[in-house]
Design an enzyme around this catalytic site. Structure first.
Site, PDB file in Angstrom:
ATOM      1  N   LEU A   1       0.076 -37.982 -12.357  1.00  0.00           N
ATOM      2  CA  LEU A   1      -0.347 -36.799 -11.612  1.00  0.00           C
ATOM      3  C   LEU A   1      -1.001 -37.148 -10.287  1.00  0.00           C
ATOM      4  O   LEU A   1      -0.940 -36.368  -9.338  1.00  0.00           O
ATOM      5  CB  LEU A   1      -1.321 -35.972 -12.452  1.00  0.00           C
ATOM      6  CG  LEU A   1      -0.752 -35.316 -13.712  1.00  0.00           C
ATOM      7  CD1 LEU A   1      -1.876 -34.716 -14.552  1.00  0.00           C
ATOM      8  CD2 LEU A   1       0.258 -34.245 -13.347  1.00  0.00           C
TER       9      LEU A   1
ATOM     10  N   THR B   1      -6.677 -43.581 -11.900  1.00  0.00           N
ATOM     11  CA  THR B   1      -5.371 -42.933 -11.850  1.00  0.00           C
ATOM     12  C   THR B   1      -5.382 -41.801 -12.876  1.00  0.00           C
ATOM     13  O   THR B   1      -6.118 -41.841 -13.860  1.00  0.00           O
ATOM     14  CB  THR B   1      -4.230 -43.919 -12.163  1.00  0.00           C
ATOM     15  OG1 THR B   1      -4.500 -44.575 -13.416  1.00  0.00           O
ATOM     16  CG2 THR B   1      -4.095 -44.957 -11.064  1.00  0.00           C
ATOM     17  N   VAL B   2      -4.566 -40.758 -12.630  1.00  0.00           N
ATOM     18  CA  VAL B   2      -4.558 -39.576 -13.490  1.00  0.00           C
ATOM     19  C   VAL B   2      -3.138 -39.333 -13.989  1.00  0.00           C
ATOM     20  O   VAL B   2      -2.180 -39.383 -13.206  1.00  0.00           O
ATOM     21  CB  VAL B   2      -5.085 -38.337 -12.746  1.00  0.00           C
ATOM     22  CG1 VAL B   2      -5.165 -37.140 -13.689  1.00  0.00           C
ATOM     23  CG2 VAL B   2      -6.454 -38.608 -12.129  1.00  0.00           C
TER      24      VAL B   2
ATOM     25  N   ASP C   1     -19.939 -32.906  -4.710  1.00  0.00           N
ATOM     26  CA  ASP C   1     -18.637 -33.384  -4.225  1.00  0.00           C
ATOM     27  C   ASP C   1     -17.606 -32.261  -4.203  1.00  0.00           C
ATOM     28  O   ASP C   1     -16.467 -32.441  -4.634  1.00  0.00           O
ATOM     29  CB  ASP C   1     -18.150 -34.537  -5.109  1.00  0.00           C
ATOM     30  CG  ASP C   1     -16.983 -35.300  -4.491  1.00  0.00           C
ATOM     31  OD1 ASP C   1     -16.797 -35.224  -3.258  1.00  0.00           O
ATOM     32  OD2 ASP C   1     -16.238 -35.953  -5.243  1.00  0.00           O
TER      33      ASP C   1
END
Length: 438
Positions: A99, A106-107, A224
């Site tokens: 993704l 990392t996703v 954020d």
């Protein structure tokens, strides 16, 4: 009638993402919704066992080309876990596609083989400490609340560790419900690459509701808030099975190395769901008397630039920055010198152009302010104050709506944090409520 709608009418709850509806319900709607229901049941059943992905059929990327996380200046391959499509992590999560990525993780989209649903899996690099983020999620789990904003915040399903194949490193993995594309991915797909005022209002109602929950009940500061941390919800889970099928039928290009494979991220389609505030990796427990450098560079509040202590009002400043980015064709502040480097003097000069001179009581809170202003609060830097203001920068609205919009922004963009409105106050601002009761 759509099965999801019928499920809601029968049970008065959203169609479950990670739970199979009662089979009596499935039989009840099967007669009139044979096609869609059978596809749903077949998909749920297929999610209970691992899928064997193709071993051929993709485009190989030349080894000399930097791909995705490899292009990050701080990238070190040994710090990233070498995830591969088809891998099953923690005995239950099968990776079906990438993704996205960042400097610390990392996703991936995964099948949850136990709960028969899809999840998003964030795999952190080995050197990243997630203790603070986990502490925030653990804290949120203890809060018993009916606050509507809680549903506008992405929850955590599970945390686990995975060992690097080299045997010397462990990686923290966070499991979340899957969501759609982020707002920074959405903007290029929109007409003129900006949101309409109605879209901004809808989005910010959800973000402000999430912030009000964080600030008033959870006592947490996000720190954020930016377009890539606001993701669209998913109304129809078939986009996830389509994502998986696309990887099976037309594998994404990748770069195959000796010890790992670097995949390109596969984009999700627009999902049209409720915007959700995500990523508590930089969040802080406690809403007052915080210190330290936070916030994305161009979004930094003036108290952060001047090394002052800060509180939850940094999130309010952040919201103002994001609203401008979603609605206008450029950032409100560039914060870059002529060489293109981040420059605090340039940033503060741009802020003064928009807000006017800072109050003496604000400057007195930081020794660093003496570098930019004299004892009378006059700007003394060699960087000139830009000849622009909020009125001249805003070009999309006219008349009363422009006046309301700029007043709304000014409730967030104040030198003194204590003068910024709270999330709850902003939720009832006349500009944000325009069109709500038509």
């Amino acid at each position: 009638m759509d099965p999801r709608r019928q499920f809601y009418l029968l049970y008065k709850k959203p169609y479950p993402l990670c739970r199979v509806p009662h089979f009596a319900f499935n039989r009840r709607i099967l007669a009139s919704h044979t096609g869609s229901t059978q596809r749903y049941i077949a998909n749920v059943r297929s999610l209970s066992k691992p899928r064997v992905f193709p071993r051929l059929g993709w485009d190989d990327i030349d080894h000399s080309i930097l791909v995705e996380e490899e292009a990050i200046p701080t990238y070190k391959p040994e710090r990233f876990y070498p995830v591969y499509i088809g891998e099953v992590l923690n005995h239950r999560y099968q990776v079906v596609g990438k993704l996205g990525y960042g400097s610390t993780a990392t996703v991936w989209l995964c099948r949850d083989l136990l709960n028969h649903c899809y999840v998003a899996l964030k795999v952190y690099i080995a050197s990243t400490s997630t203790t603070q983020e986990i502490a925030v999620y653990d804290h949120l789990k203890t809060i018993q609340s009916n606050h509507a904003g809680q549903s506008c915040l992405r929850p955590l399903i599970e945390i686990f560790q995975v060992s690097n194949p080299d045997g010397h490193r462990n990686h923290t993995c966070l499991v979340h419900p899957p969501l759609g594309i982020s707002l920074d991915q959405l903007l290029p797909l929109l007409p003129d690459k900006v949101m309409s005022s109605a879209m901004v209002r809808t989005t910010m109602r959800n973000v402000l509701a999430a912030l009000d929950f964080l600030q008033t009940e959870a006592r947490v500061i996000h720190t954020d808030i930016q377009p890539n941390n606001i993701l669209l919800g998913i109304k129809d889970n078939t986009i996830l099975s389509q994502f998986e099928d696309a990887e099976f039928e037309a594998p994404i290009p990748r770069k195959t190395l000796e010890d790992r494979t670097i995949y390109l991220s596969r984009p999700l389609p627009i999902s049209y769901g409720t915007p959700i505030l995500c990523d508590l990796g930089e969040a802080r427990l406690g809403t007052d008397n915080q210190t330290g450098d936070i916030m994305p560079d161009i979004y930094r509040a003036p108290e952060i630039i001047l090394n002052m202590s800060w509180d939850y009002k940094v999130d309010i400043w952040n919201v103002g920055m994001v609203i401008w980015d979603l609605f206008q064709h450029s950032h409100l502040f560039r914060a870059r010198n002529p060489q293109g480097k981040l420059d605090d003097e340039q940033h503060l000069a741009e802020i003064q152009a928009v807000l006017g001179s800072p109050p003496p009581q604000f400057l007195a809170r930081s020794e660093r302010s003496k570098r930019f202003w004299d004892e009378n609060g006059q700007w003394k830097s060699q960087v000139p104050i830009p000849n622009s203001n909020l009125e001249s920068r805003e070009e999309r609205l006219e008349g009363d709506e422009k006046e309301d919009f700029l007043r709304f922004l000014r409730r967030m963009l104040r030198w003194l944090p204590e003068e910024r409105a709270t999330a709850k106050e902003l939720l009832f601002d006349p500009w944000l409520m325009r069109g709500l009761f038509k």
